[in-house]
Design a protein around this motif. Structure first.
Motif, PDB file in Angstrom:
ATOM      1  N   PHE A 152      38.417   0.094  24.005  1.00  0.00           N
ATOM      2  CA  PHE A 152      37.938   0.448  22.663  1.00  0.00           C
ATOM      3  C   PHE A 152      38.413  -0.475  21.550  1.00  0.00           C
ATOM      4  O   PHE A 152      37.643  -0.841  20.662  1.00  0.00           O
ATOM      5  CB  PHE A 152      38.331   1.892  22.348  1.00  0.00           C
ATOM      6  CG  PHE A 152      37.758   2.402  21.072  1.00  0.00           C
ATOM      7  CD1 PHE A 152      36.413   2.653  20.966  1.00  0.00           C
ATOM      8  CD2 PHE A 152      38.569   2.626  19.975  1.00  0.00           C
ATOM      9  CE1 PHE A 152      35.863   3.127  19.777  1.00  0.00           C
ATOM     10  CE2 PHE A 152      38.039   3.097  18.777  1.00  0.00           C
ATOM     11  CZ  PHE A 152      36.681   3.345  18.692  1.00  0.00           C
ATOM     12  N   VAL A 209      36.651  -3.789  20.113  1.00  0.00           N
ATOM     13  CA  VAL A 209      35.438  -3.583  19.318  1.00  0.00           C
ATOM     14  C   VAL A 209      35.788  -3.582  17.831  1.00  0.00           C
ATOM     15  O   VAL A 209      34.989  -4.010  17.002  1.00  0.00           O
ATOM     16  CB  VAL A 209      34.757  -2.257  19.711  1.00  0.00           C
ATOM     17  CG1 VAL A 209      33.579  -1.942  18.822  1.00  0.00           C
ATOM     18  CG2 VAL A 209      34.347  -2.289  21.172  1.00  0.00           C
ATOM     19  N   TRP A 210      37.004  -3.136  17.492  1.00  0.00           N
ATOM     20  CA  TRP A 210      37.414  -2.990  16.100  1.00  0.00           C
ATOM     21  C   TRP A 210      38.276  -4.145  15.595  1.00  0.00           C
ATOM     22  O   TRP A 210      38.611  -4.192  14.426  1.00  0.00           O
ATOM     23  CB  TRP A 210      38.144  -1.680  15.926  1.00  0.00           C
ATOM     24  CG  TRP A 210      37.231  -0.533  16.138  1.00  0.00           C
ATOM     25  CD1 TRP A 210      37.094   0.191  17.271  1.00  0.00           C
ATOM     26  CD2 TRP A 210      36.263  -0.036  15.224  1.00  0.00           C
ATOM     27  NE1 TRP A 210      36.122   1.126  17.115  1.00  0.00           N
ATOM     28  CE2 TRP A 210      35.579   1.004  15.875  1.00  0.00           C
ATOM     29  CE3 TRP A 210      35.897  -0.372  13.938  1.00  0.00           C
ATOM     30  CZ2 TRP A 210      34.573   1.729  15.269  1.00  0.00           C
ATOM     31  CZ3 TRP A 210      34.885   0.353  13.330  1.00  0.00           C
ATOM     32  CH2 TRP A 210      34.234   1.382  13.986  1.00  0.00           C
ATOM     33  N   GLY A 270      32.399   1.287  29.177  1.00  0.00           N
ATOM     34  CA  GLY A 270      32.391   0.610  27.889  1.00  0.00           C
ATOM     35  C   GLY A 270      33.047   1.427  26.787  1.00  0.00           C
ATOM     36  O   GLY A 270      33.472   2.560  26.995  1.00  0.00           O
ATOM     37  N   PRO A 271      33.122   0.857  25.586  1.00  0.00           N
ATOM     38  CA  PRO A 271      33.873   1.480  24.494  1.00  0.00           C
ATOM     39  C   PRO A 271      33.240   2.741  23.921  1.00  0.00           C
ATOM     40  O   PRO A 271      33.869   3.453  23.167  1.00  0.00           O
ATOM     41  CB  PRO A 271      33.950   0.382  23.436  1.00  0.00           C
ATOM     42  CG  PRO A 271      32.784  -0.482  23.719  1.00  0.00           C
ATOM     43  CD  PRO A 271      32.583  -0.434  25.209  1.00  0.00           C
ATOM     44  N   TYR A 272      31.989   3.034  24.248  1.00  0.00           N
ATOM     45  CA  TYR A 272      31.340   4.209  23.671  1.00  0.00           C
ATOM     46  C   TYR A 272      30.907   5.213  24.732  1.00  0.00           C
ATOM     47  O   TYR A 272      30.218   6.174  24.432  1.00  0.00           O
ATOM     48  CB  TYR A 272      30.127   3.785  22.852  1.00  0.00           C
ATOM     49  CG  TYR A 272      30.500   2.826  21.755  1.00  0.00           C
ATOM     50  CD1 TYR A 272      31.263   3.253  20.674  1.00  0.00           C
ATOM     51  CD2 TYR A 272      30.141   1.496  21.813  1.00  0.00           C
ATOM     52  CE1 TYR A 272      31.642   2.370  19.680  1.00  0.00           C
ATOM     53  CE2 TYR A 272      30.506   0.612  20.817  1.00  0.00           C
ATOM     54  CZ  TYR A 272      31.259   1.058  19.754  1.00  0.00           C
ATOM     55  OH  TYR A 272      31.626   0.180  18.771  1.00  0.00           O
TER      56      TYR A 272
END
Length: 71
Positions: free
Chosen positions: A66, A69-70, A21-23
């Motif tokens: 990533f 998400v932004w 995942g992104p984190y």
């Protein structure tokens, strides 16, 4: 330092990045290092490393995880 010396271990696969995942697994740090390699580079690292196909692939996988998400 050549790109092969810069890559000390196996780079993540697309599946590994998506699973974490992104984190997860220092994804943000990895992206920072890959972007810095492109923008300013690092002392002692060959400027051509920014175009190493393996590093570009890894950067793409990290961005795919990533950036949504932004956005």
């Amino acid at each position: 330092m050549s790109s092969s010396a810069l890559i000390a271990g196996p780079l993540p696969t697309r599946e590994e990045v998506q699973r974490d995942g992104p984190y997860g697994a220092d994804l943000q740090l990895a992206l920072y290092v890959l972007y810095e390699l492109h923008y300013q580079g690092f002392e002692g690292v060959d400027d051509d490393c920014e175009w190493a196909p393996a590093l570009l692939s890894a950067r793409r996988y990290l961005e795919e995880a990533f950036l949504p998400v932004w956005v």
